[in-house]
Every structure is written in C-alpha cells, then in structure tokens.
Write a protein that holds these residues in place. Structure first.
Motif, PDB file in Angstrom:
ATOM      1  N   MET A  26     -39.415 -31.646 -16.252  1.00  0.00           N
ATOM      2  CA  MET A  26     -38.942 -30.855 -15.134  1.00  0.00           C
ATOM      3  C   MET A  26     -37.553 -31.352 -14.753  1.00  0.00           C
ATOM      4  O   MET A  26     -37.331 -32.534 -14.554  1.00  0.00           O
ATOM      5  N   SER A  27     -36.585 -30.433 -14.674  1.00  0.00           N
ATOM      6  CA  SER A  27     -35.237 -30.836 -14.303  1.00  0.00           C
ATOM      7  C   SER A  27     -34.968 -30.441 -12.857  1.00  0.00           C
ATOM      8  O   SER A  27     -35.368 -29.375 -12.391  1.00  0.00           O
ATOM      9  N   LEU A  28     -34.309 -31.320 -12.158  1.00  0.00           N
ATOM     10  CA  LEU A  28     -33.939 -31.048 -10.778  1.00  0.00           C
ATOM     11  C   LEU A  28     -32.472 -30.642 -10.749  1.00  0.00           C
ATOM     12  O   LEU A  28     -31.641 -31.295 -11.358  1.00  0.00           O
ATOM     13  N   THR A  29     -32.171 -29.575 -10.051  1.00  0.00           N
ATOM     14  CA  THR A  29     -30.788 -29.149  -9.929  1.00  0.00           C
ATOM     15  C   THR A  29     -30.353 -29.299  -8.478  1.00  0.00           C
ATOM     16  O   THR A  29     -31.141 -29.132  -7.557  1.00  0.00           O
ATOM     17  N   THR A  30     -29.105 -29.627  -8.325  1.00  0.00           N
ATOM     18  CA  THR A  30     -28.540 -29.763  -6.987  1.00  0.00           C
ATOM     19  C   THR A  30     -28.267 -28.374  -6.421  1.00  0.00           C
ATOM     20  O   THR A  30     -27.629 -27.555  -7.085  1.00  0.00           O
ATOM     21  N   PRO A  31     -28.755 -28.094  -5.227  1.00  0.00           N
ATOM     22  CA  PRO A  31     -28.472 -26.789  -4.641  1.00  0.00           C
ATOM     23  C   PRO A  31     -26.975 -26.623  -4.390  1.00  0.00           C
ATOM     24  O   PRO A  31     -26.272 -27.589  -4.086  1.00  0.00           O
ATOM     25  N   ILE A  32     -26.515 -25.410  -4.520  1.00  0.00           N
ATOM     26  CA  ILE A  32     -25.120 -25.067  -4.284  1.00  0.00           C
ATOM     27  C   ILE A  32     -25.044 -24.361  -2.945  1.00  0.00           C
ATOM     28  O   ILE A  32     -25.781 -23.405  -2.692  1.00  0.00           O
ATOM     29  N   SER A  33     -24.150 -24.825  -2.094  1.00  0.00           N
ATOM     30  CA  SER A  33     -23.938 -24.181  -0.796  1.00  0.00           C
ATOM     31  C   SER A  33     -22.965 -23.020  -0.975  1.00  0.00           C
ATOM     32  O   SER A  33     -21.891 -23.182  -1.559  1.00  0.00           O
ATOM     33  N   LEU A  34     -23.341 -21.871  -0.480  1.00  0.00           N
ATOM     34  CA  LEU A  34     -22.501 -20.674  -0.533  1.00  0.00           C
ATOM     35  C   LEU A  34     -22.117 -20.268   0.878  1.00  0.00           C
ATOM     36  O   LEU A  34     -22.975 -20.131   1.755  1.00  0.00           O
ATOM     37  N   LYS A  35     -20.815 -20.092   1.093  1.00  0.00           N
ATOM     38  CA  LYS A  35     -20.292 -19.501   2.322  1.00  0.00           C
ATOM     39  C   LYS A  35     -19.507 -18.271   1.905  1.00  0.00           C
ATOM     40  O   LYS A  35     -18.672 -18.338   1.002  1.00  0.00           O
ATOM     41  N   MET A  36     -19.788 -17.146   2.548  1.00  0.00           N
ATOM     42  CA  MET A  36     -19.212 -15.867   2.154  1.00  0.00           C
ATOM     43  C   MET A  36     -18.627 -15.162   3.374  1.00  0.00           C
ATOM     44  O   MET A  36     -19.224 -15.170   4.441  1.00  0.00           O
ATOM     45  N   GLN A  37     -17.444 -14.576   3.200  1.00  0.00           N
ATOM     46  CA  GLN A  37     -16.852 -13.701   4.213  1.00  0.00           C
ATOM     47  C   GLN A  37     -16.695 -12.338   3.579  1.00  0.00           C
ATOM     48  O   GLN A  37     -16.171 -12.218   2.468  1.00  0.00           O
ATOM     49  N   VAL A  38     -17.151 -11.309   4.291  1.00  0.00           N
ATOM     50  CA  VAL A  38     -17.064  -9.936   3.789  1.00  0.00           C
ATOM     51  C   VAL A  38     -16.382  -9.082   4.853  1.00  0.00           C
ATOM     52  O   VAL A  38     -16.838  -9.025   5.994  1.00  0.00           O
ATOM     53  N   VAL A  39     -15.284  -8.420   4.458  1.00  0.00           N
ATOM     54  CA  VAL A  39     -14.586  -7.493   5.341  1.00  0.00           C
ATOM     55  C   VAL A  39     -14.820  -6.096   4.785  1.00  0.00           C
ATOM     56  O   VAL A  39     -14.594  -5.838   3.599  1.00  0.00           O
TER      57      VAL A  39
END
Length: 106
Positions: free
Chosen positions: A1-14
């Motif tokens: 089982m491999s553990l992956t580091t979560p990726i933080s996503l910040k998004m701006q939508v106009v």
C-alpha cells in the motif's frame, strides 16, 4: 500500500455574469471533475464590470490534479505550481468563465 501526500488546491473562478445561478452551474461542473471542492459564497468581482467570483478549496491527489489541468482549460499560464488562464483567449470548460486560477501545494 502506498501513501500519497495530499495536494492542497486553492482556486479562484471569475464568471462573466451577474446571475448567481450561472455561477452555481459552473460550480456543479467543477464538482464533476473534483467532488472534494468546497466553495466560498459568490460575490461581485470588485475590479471587473458585470462579473461574479468565487473561490474553491480541496485536498486532492495527483490523479485529480491531472484531471483538472487537462480538462478545465486548453492553454494554461504556469509558474511553479500556479495555473492561470483567461477565457477570452483560451478554451475553458464553460464559456462563461472569464478567469481561472489554480494553486497547488503539498
């Protein structure tokens, strides 16, 4: 089982509209690509005429990041792990999206 580091996503939508229902439609489309997204309330974009904006955040994996990059726009401006695009000179996932910014961090 491999553990992956979560990726933080910040998004701006106009979005090029003053109709909040149109923004909700855009949010629903984004959830199809990334169900983990949480959205801020929609507000008028302060520096543009007749535009609304909202923000999205999520913790995602690499596969979701790849899906977002491949499907939300066809010609990103990329600096480090920040992706941005303007809908007037690229092909967005929704024609009402005027500007899209995605910032990824580990």
């Amino acid at each position: 089982m491999s553990l992956t580091t979560p990726i933080s996503l910040k998004m701006q939508v106009v979005v090029s509209t003053l109709n909040e229902e149109d923004c909700l439609t855009v949010q629903k489309q984004l959830l199809e690509f990334c169900p983990e997204l949480s959205f801020s309330p929609v507000r008028e974009q302060p520096s543009l005429v007749d535009c609304l904006e909202f923000y999205g955040t999520a913790f995602i994996d690499q596969a979701c990041k790849d899906v977002l990059i491949q499907n939300l726009d066809n010609d990103w401006d990329v600096e480090d792990d920040v992706y941005s695009a303007y809908g007037f000179n690229t092909k967005m996932f929704n024609p009402l999206v005027y500007y899209l910014l995605m910032e990824f961090s580990s």
